[in-house]
Design an enzyme around this catalytic site. Sequence first.
Site: not given
Ligand code: IVH
Length: 703
Positions: A103, A138
């Site tokens: 992200l 997150k």
């Molecule tokens: S969406 C295409 N939603 O954050 C979207 N990621 O910094 C993919 N993560 O690799 C991720 N909570 O491990 C998403 N509610 C959430 C999340 C989340 C934690 C993590 C995930 C990702 C990382 C990116």
Amino acid sequence: MTDRQTVMELRPGTTPPSEMDSDAAAGELAALAAAIAWHDERYHGEDDPAISDSDYDALVARNRDLEAAFPDLVRDDSPSRRVGAPAAAGFGKVRHTRPMLSLNNGFSDEDIADFVTRVKRFLSLADDAPLGFTAEPKIDGLSLSLRYEEGRFVQAATRGDGTEGEDVTANVRMVDAVPARLAGTPPSILEVRGELYMDRADFLALNMAQQDSGGKIFANPRNAAAGSLRQKDPAVTASRRLQFFAYSLGEVSAPLADTHMLSLEALSDMGFSINPLSRRCDEVADLLAVYGEIGAARADLGYDIDGVVYKVDRHDYQARLGQVARAPRWALAHKFPAEQAETLLNAIDIQVGRTGALTPVARLAPVTVGGVVVSNATLHNEDEIRRKDIRVGDRVVIQRAGDVIPQVVRVIPEARPAESTEFVFPETCPECGAPANRPEGEAVRRCTNSLECPAQRLEWLKHFVSRDAFDIEGLGARQIDQFVELGWVRRPADIFRLAARRTEMAELDGYGDVSIGNLLAAIEARREIGFERFIFALGIRQIGQATARILALHFTRPEEMLAALSPPADLETTTAELVAIDQIGEAMVADLIGFFAGDSNRAAVEDLLAQLSVVPPERPAEDSAVSGKTIVFTGTLAGMSRAEAKARAESLGAKVSGSVSAKTNYLVAGADAGSKARKATELGVTVLNEDEWLAMISGDGPG
Ligand code: IVH
């Protein structure tokens, strides 16, 4: 560390991180960063690796272990921070059918407004056109992709470099929070992505157990979750409480819904946990309001989060927006600021542990950090204090690393009082005055007085009666403090002589006839004790529950163990014999022999043995009615404690779990069984009452 030869040939250090000082750790971390980067380039860039996968893995693992022990030495260029860390060997590799993205981050309100504007522009919507988003926490864990075919779990993979991850199927199968079978009518192919994490309470409990067993201490829940997943033995993963929140999809043979929010709800109906704080929003102001709400709830969530993720809600818009580099255009992570605070360092106390380690603790003027009041912080060891020049009376910046263990980050030199003096780490034990030694190359100073040191003895006795050791009802740390103070208990055997203190005990506050009777009965009941509990209870450095069990199976009887480990035994032969056992290392054997080398320890053990009848370990049964089955106990059992019921089931080859899932075979419900029984009924799990359970296992094994 620029010398090419040195980089190429670097091997992981072998000193346990807990015994290193921060200078040594920083040096090795620098060397590891250079070496791993060089090997990455050879492997990915040139397709010409210079070392085997397992040697590479060992470097990465060493880097990880050092970082876990020295969280504030994590380098900006650390391999653990780089996206693109390749899948480690040891686990098979899985190519993701859809890339696993990361992200983009935003920090200010303005960053969020810009994100929304960018998205609208991309979709050629008017700046004031309505556009739906979701806002969700997150989670600070590690992302997994779970593949289901015809509703059955078939594969789990880590993110790896986003294109290729590690196959962790066998271990993820052990995670109760990951459904093995989906409810309803899922599409025939469904990849669910989400975050594997550990609750803070489970992380703390795990670290306590690890400390007792001489196992690895994890720096934060995220490392604990990752470490629990990356186990060679899935049984270890099974023993850790891991959680999972689903938050997006990979390959699907048919869409679940038109929007992200509805997809999440569909996933929830299939049996996944969805974060309850996820919200649908229409305006930038709503996104920021949710950010504020989630931020305010952060400290009480029970698990670590490091921001809020905003996602365009409509899937068709997401598809149109696509991705740039490795991150989607349709999502943004709004990060929380690092949680730091300033306060006064009132004192530096030295605590003496069960094994004599002197640990400095900062006593602080209480201050709120991220919603939690902090008044103590760890100072790690004497080198750490020297490196940061931390002094009593300083104003210091503290931080909750990984949201959990508060640390002193630095001092504020301008605020230092004129009369301040450098902190002098004691070279004698503050509790007993004996010399405290620090062997070359180790970071920890230890009191040399063993069990003659009152602090070590007290901690030792507390360990002796702890839950996984003798577990005597009514005899906990508080009573031990009191009985030691009164001089009634000096070593474990004295506990079994407490009956002689009956009259004196009746004069103590809080002791009536009934409670004394109960306590003495509980003590009597423990005269018969399993050999493995007995070994664990001795509190020998590095000998935790698992090792105690291995040793119990090996020696069968305490007399044999004593004969093999204490003079005039041939210790070389004993060492060779023990090291040949899987999972027993030389350092462990050295600690074991070291323990029995002390006359006073040996005398204490012999004295104790005279009071006890030690029961040889039960060999696991292979063909019992419950072997290989997953069992959950709930409610109050009339005939035995929960711990005993668990041990009994395990001795019959069953796996005992704390929560009911589709993987549960039997729920054994005692009196007042509550929500677990309801859940079991819902999931169609067989519910047994206590008698049915006993009937089922009777005839299997002893008893
Ligand atoms: S969406 C295409 N939603 O954050 C979207 N990621 O910094 C993919 N993560 O690799 C991720 N909570 O491990 C998403 N509610 C959430 C999340 C989340 C934690 C993590 C995930 C990702 C990382 C990116």
